[in-house]
Motif scaffolding. Structure first.
Motif, short mmCIF file in Angstrom:
data_model
loop_
_atom_site.label_atom_id
_atom_site.label_comp_id
_atom_site.label_asym_id
_atom_site.label_seq_id
_atom_site.Cartn_x
_atom_site.Cartn_y
_atom_site.Cartn_z
N THR A 1 52.15 63.34 -13.35
CA THR A 1 53.61 63.44 -13.41
C THR A 1 54.14 64.08 -12.14
OG1 THR A 1 53.62 65.65 -14.41
CG2 THR A 1 53.46 63.75 -15.92
N ASP A 2 55.45 63.92 -11.91
CA ASP A 2 56.05 64.54 -10.72
C ASP A 2 55.89 66.06 -10.77
OD1 ASP A 2 56.83 62.11 -9.71
OD2 ASP A 2 58.87 62.21 -10.51
N GLU A 3 55.99 66.64 -11.96
CA GLU A 3 55.82 68.09 -12.10
C GLU A 3 54.42 68.52 -11.72
OE1 GLU A 3 57.15 66.10 -14.38
OE2 GLU A 3 59.24 66.76 -14.41
N GLN A 4 53.41 67.73 -12.15
CA GLN A 4 52.02 68.05 -11.81
C GLN A 4 51.80 67.93 -10.30
OE1 GLN A 4 50.31 65.13 -14.51
NE2 GLN A 4 49.34 66.75 -15.71
N LYS A 5 52.35 66.87 -9.71
CA LYS A 5 52.19 66.68 -8.27
C LYS A 5 52.84 67.82 -7.48
CE LYS A 5 51.97 61.62 -8.43
NZ LYS A 5 52.66 60.36 -8.09
N ASP A 6 54.03 68.24 -7.92
CA ASP A 6 54.72 69.34 -7.23
C ASP A 6 53.92 70.64 -7.34
OD1 ASP A 6 56.77 67.68 -6.47
OD2 ASP A 6 58.11 68.24 -8.12
N ALA A 7 53.35 70.89 -8.52
CA ALA A 7 52.56 72.11 -8.73
C ALA A 7 51.34 72.13 -7.82
CB ALA A 7 52.14 72.22 -10.19
N ILE A 8 50.70 70.98 -7.65
CA ILE A 8 49.53 70.89 -6.78
C ILE A 8 49.93 71.11 -5.33
CG2 ILE A 8 47.80 69.28 -5.85
CD1 ILE A 8 47.74 68.05 -8.75
N ARG A 9 51.04 70.50 -4.91
CA ARG A 9 51.47 70.61 -3.51
C ARG A 9 51.75 72.06 -3.11
NH1 ARG A 9 53.60 65.17 -3.71
NH2 ARG A 9 55.34 65.87 -5.00
N THR A 10 52.22 72.86 -4.05
CA THR A 10 52.51 74.26 -3.71
C THR A 10 51.24 75.04 -3.37
OG1 THR A 10 52.37 75.01 -6.03
CG2 THR A 10 54.52 74.27 -5.24
N GLN A 11 50.07 74.55 -3.79
CA GLN A 11 48.80 75.22 -3.50
C GLN A 11 48.18 74.78 -2.18
OE1 GLN A 11 46.07 75.10 -6.97
NE2 GLN A 11 47.79 74.24 -8.10
N ILE A 12 48.72 73.72 -1.59
CA ILE A 12 48.13 73.13 -0.38
C ILE A 12 48.89 73.62 0.84
CG2 ILE A 12 47.57 70.97 0.81
CD1 ILE A 12 47.66 69.58 -1.96
N PRO A 13 48.24 74.35 1.75
CA PRO A 13 48.94 74.85 2.93
C PRO A 13 49.72 73.79 3.71
CG PRO A 13 46.84 75.95 2.76
CD PRO A 13 46.86 74.90 1.68
N LEU A 14 49.18 72.58 3.81
CA LEU A 14 49.90 71.53 4.54
C LEU A 14 51.02 70.90 3.71
CD1 LEU A 14 47.15 69.66 6.62
CD2 LEU A 14 48.84 71.34 7.38
N GLY A 15 51.08 71.23 2.42
CA GLY A 15 52.22 70.83 1.60
C GLY A 15 52.30 69.36 1.25
#
Length: 241
Positions: free
Chosen positions: A189-203
């Motif tokens: 889901t978009d929410e899951q993808k956004d949550a993962i991106r916040t953990q990735i330094p390159l975003g």
């Protein structure tokens, strides 16, 4: 570069080379002029690649795939063990089948591939074995005990093979992608993808081509002194693991 100095095309075998990361890897080797064979269970190999129907959980299929690649392109010089599956669920809900199917495909399948590849590479006295692992194998992930164990196991396998085969100029390495834009992540889901991106330094998520670039670098003659390594392509998510 003129034809006198152009590198000789190499025989490359990639498992699961019909989609996602595997397809990007196959296309990258094809773009370099290498002779590429891909295994697939469902078809759809890239144009220019030899398509081989095979299931890496079946030992006879693995042997037949190498035989087909060898007959078409010569002894396999580069193996990319990419095919893998998931069966995600929390530990207390995970069935014996959920566990065994993932281990059989991701870890035991890679063992079969490496063993068959090593036979030809030992005769050639050169070769590249590259396992596609995952940042999950290094960091862990809830609901992925089976997948994480299988991907972590590839690191131990690669480092043992690096020690066994290194004297014959055969390198064994691991590429550990993070989250990549593929069919497997498109179901989030978009929410899951956004949550993962916040953990990735390159975003952002990786592109399959960025994983393929690490694989072709490890296979390049200039990388002949790199073995037993784990190369993260994860945007900084694993950070040193």
């Amino acid at each position: 570069m003129n034809s006198a100095t152009a590198p000789e095309p190499r025989s490359v075998l990639i498992t699961g080379g019909n989609r996602g990361i595997g397809r990007a890897i196959a296309e990258a080797f094809l773009a370099q002029g290498d002779r590429v064979a891909v295994t697939t269970r469902s078809g759809g190999a890239p144009d220019g690649a030899l398509e081989i129907k095979a299931d890496i959980t079946v030992p006879a299929d693995v042997d037949a795939a190498f035989t087909a690649a060898e007959e078409a392109h010569g002894p396999v010089e580069i193996l990319v063990a990419n095919a893998g599956i998931t069966a995600d669920t929390l530990l207390l809900r995970m069935s014996e089948e959920d566990w065994s199917s993932v281990i059989e495909t991701n870890l035991t399948g890679s063992f079969r591939l490496a063993k068959r590849a090593a036979k030809g590479m030992l005769r050639l006295k050169r070769g590249r074995i590259i396992f596609i692992s995952s940042v999950v194998g290094l960091l862990g992930s809830p609901g992925q005990v089976n997948y994480a164990a299988s991907k972590a196991g590839l690191v131990g396998m690669a480092r043992s093979l690096a020690r066994e085969l290194g004297s014959r100029s055969i390198t064994t390495n691991v590429v550990a992608p993070g989250y990549v834009e593929t069919d497997m992540t498109s179901v989030l889901t978009d929410e899951q993808k956004d949550a993962i991106r916040t953990q990735i330094p390159l975003g952002r998520y990786a592109r399959p081509e960025e994983v393929a670039a690490a694989v072709t670098w490890l296979a390049d003659p200039a990388s002949g002194y790199v073995t037993g390594a784990v190369i993260p392509v994860d945007g900084g998510l694993g950070m040193g693991h």
